[in-house]
Design an enzyme around this catalytic site. Structure first.
Site, PDB file in Angstrom:
ATOM      1  N   LYS A 282     139.377   7.142  58.705  1.00  0.00           N
ATOM      2  CA  LYS A 282     139.791   5.898  57.690  1.00  0.00           C
ATOM      3  C   LYS A 282     140.871   6.104  57.162  1.00  0.00           C
ATOM      4  O   LYS A 282     141.796   6.869  57.140  1.00  0.00           O
ATOM      5  CB  LYS A 282     138.379   5.915  56.867  1.00  0.00           C
ATOM      6  CG  LYS A 282     137.101   5.536  57.613  1.00  0.00           C
ATOM      7  CD  LYS A 282     136.998   4.273  58.499  1.00  0.00           C
ATOM      8  CE  LYS A 282     135.825   4.288  59.556  1.00  0.00           C
ATOM      9  NZ  LYS A 282     134.695   4.235  59.174  1.00  0.00           N
TER      10      LYS A 282
HETATM   11  C1  LIG Z   1     133.151   4.079  59.550  1.00  0.00           C
HETATM   12  C2  LIG Z   1     132.338   3.054  59.148  1.00  0.00           C
HETATM   13  C3  LIG Z   1     130.957   3.223  58.437  1.00  0.00           C
HETATM   14  C4  LIG Z   1     130.640   4.381  58.137  1.00  0.00           C
HETATM   15  O1  LIG Z   1     131.242   5.203  57.381  1.00  0.00           O
HETATM   16  P1  LIG Z   1     130.837   6.650  56.913  1.00  0.00           P
HETATM   17  O2  LIG Z   1     131.486   7.055  55.813  1.00  0.00           O
HETATM   18  O3  LIG Z   1     131.169   7.450  58.241  1.00  0.00           O
HETATM   19  O4  LIG Z   1     129.199   6.555  56.629  1.00  0.00           O
HETATM   20  C5  LIG Z   1     130.493   1.907  58.094  1.00  0.00           C
HETATM   21  N1  LIG Z   1     130.870   0.717  58.506  1.00  0.00           N
HETATM   22  C6  LIG Z   1     132.132   0.651  59.276  1.00  0.00           C
HETATM   23  C7  LIG Z   1     132.542  -0.901  59.708  1.00  0.00           C
HETATM   24  C8  LIG Z   1     132.859   1.620  59.484  1.00  0.00           C
HETATM   25  O5  LIG Z   1     133.913   1.521  60.443  1.00  0.00           O
END
Ligand SMILES: *Cc1c(COP(=O)(O)O)cnc(C)c1O
Length: 392
Positions: free
Chosen positions: A192
């Protein structure tokens, strides 16, 4: 990693942007002897609220965005019998947390340009059980904040934003995370825009909600460990007030997050420069380029997504992915819409024809590497590869 003498080292789809500063912060935390949730997590929450710049914002650090989304729907009292509108074009987290609390996700089609929730389709799916809407700011293009607020007000819905792609970015001049929504959830997963390896942050406006989430993120214990050691109440004394979860963010992760937060704008600017380089380089290729908002502040550039028509490009998206891999470049697809997964198809009784836009666009979408630690050489490698694959 596959290695090819002609194409050089394989360029992965994503790689975290970690400097010596993050390494030092984590090392210092390990040396301090306090590894679990403590002073770094508390400071990270405070710095995040300051960054979001809202008067009455409270941030609650958690060990994933999924955990944050779950805590938010739980704290808002969403439960059995309730329906929650979720765009079909998202990661499974957004819908799975609705199931965790026994409610029903109602899948909604998306806008063809942004791939964000289509409010017209959402409107058609309102019933007297609809309790909430969970928009996703896909790729880093925010859902229009005014449209969201109007929709939620008109239908009297709770709003939990899945902002896993949307840090930092503005909508109608305000940072995502500083809206009137009930909760906004960021992800700090390894791929992210800022990362703690695994981690997340929930923004809420209500102190009661924040309190419920703090309790539920740590076993339903009414005060967290850090407070326990700060207070005059004996350290061993605590109350369990609910069967909670284990969702707290360790201080090692929070220490990394604090450094990443300080670099968030610089990293975003680098991704934007990479995006504009791609847009310029791909201008004349037989491919559909991603939407570019007029105001550069309105895109976090978490993803750079191309859409490839077999007809115009001469090859299907799947073949494009294989050819890019042969060129030494990793790509990905964000996302396989939920209604195309066996579980959600069954659970929601979803037919492909109910989601014409998502079903069609899924066949064409592919994401290119766009991470801030890419060198100019990496960017040129992607540009060269895309050019060769699409003009053979
Ligand atoms: C990565 C992601 C999540 C989940 O994030 P985590 O921190 O891995 O739980 C949820 N929604 C979207 C759209 C994502 O891309």
């Amino acid at each position: 990693m596959p290695e090819n003498t002609e194409t050089g080292p394989f360029l992965p789809f994503a790689r975290p942007d970690i400097t010596e500063a993050e390494i030092e912060a984590v090392t210092e935390t390990i040396r301090s002897g306090w590894l679990t949730t403590g002073p770094n997590a508390a400071a990270f929450e405070k710095e995040m609220s300051e960054f979001l710049d809202g008067e009455d914002i409270t941030c609650v650090a958690v060990n994933s965005a999924t955990a944050g989304l779950h805590l938010a729907v739980e704290a808002l009292g969403i439960g059995p019998g309730d329906e929650v509108l979720v765009p079909t074009w998202t990661f499974t987290s957004t819908a799975e947390v609705v199931r965790y609390v026994g409610a029903d996700p109602i899948l909604v089609d998306v806008d063809p340009a942004t791939l964000n929730i289509d409010f017209q389709d959402a409107g058609r799916k309102i019933t007297d059980r609809t309790k909430a809407v969970m928009p996703v700011h896909l790729a880093g293009i925010p859902v229009d904040a005014r449209e969201l607020e109007d929709f939620a007000t008109r239908h009297q819905l709770l709003v939990v934003e899945d902002a896993a792609h949307a840090f930092p970015v503005r909508s109608n001049g305000k940072l995502v995370g500083n809206s009137t929504s009930d909760a906004v959830v960021f992800s700090f997963y390894a791929t992210k825009t800022i990362t703690t390896g695994e981690g997340g942050m929930v923004m809420v406006r209500s102190e009661d909600l924040a309190q419920r989430m703090r309790t539920m993120r740590l076993h339903g214990i009414s005060r967290d460990v850090f407070n326990r050691y700060q207070s005059t109440v004996p350290a061993w004394r605590y109350d369990v007030v609910a069967p909670g979860f284990k969702y707290n963010l360790p201080d090692t992760a929070a220490a990394m997050g604090r450094v990443q937060l300080g670099r968030a704008v610089e990293m975003r600017d680098r991704r934007r420069a990479i995006a504009y380089g791609y847009l310029e380089a791909f201008r004349d290729l037989p491919v559909e380029l991603p939407l570019v908002p007029e105001d550069p502040q309105n895109h976090a550039w978490h993803l750079f997504m191309l859409r490839i028509d077999a007809g115009t490009a001469g090859l299907h998206r799947d073949e494009f992915i294989n050819r890019m891999s042969d060129e030494g470049v990793g790509t990905s697809v964000h996302f396989i819409p939920l209604h195309l997964h066996p579980y959600w198809k069954d659970a929601c009784g979803a037919e492909d024809a109910d989601f014409p836009v998502a079903t069609r666009e899924f066949e064409r979408a592919v994401s290119l590497p766009i991470f801030s630690s890419m060198t100019d050489g990496d960017v040129d490698k992607v540009i060269g590869a895309v050019g060769r694959v699409l003009t053979r």
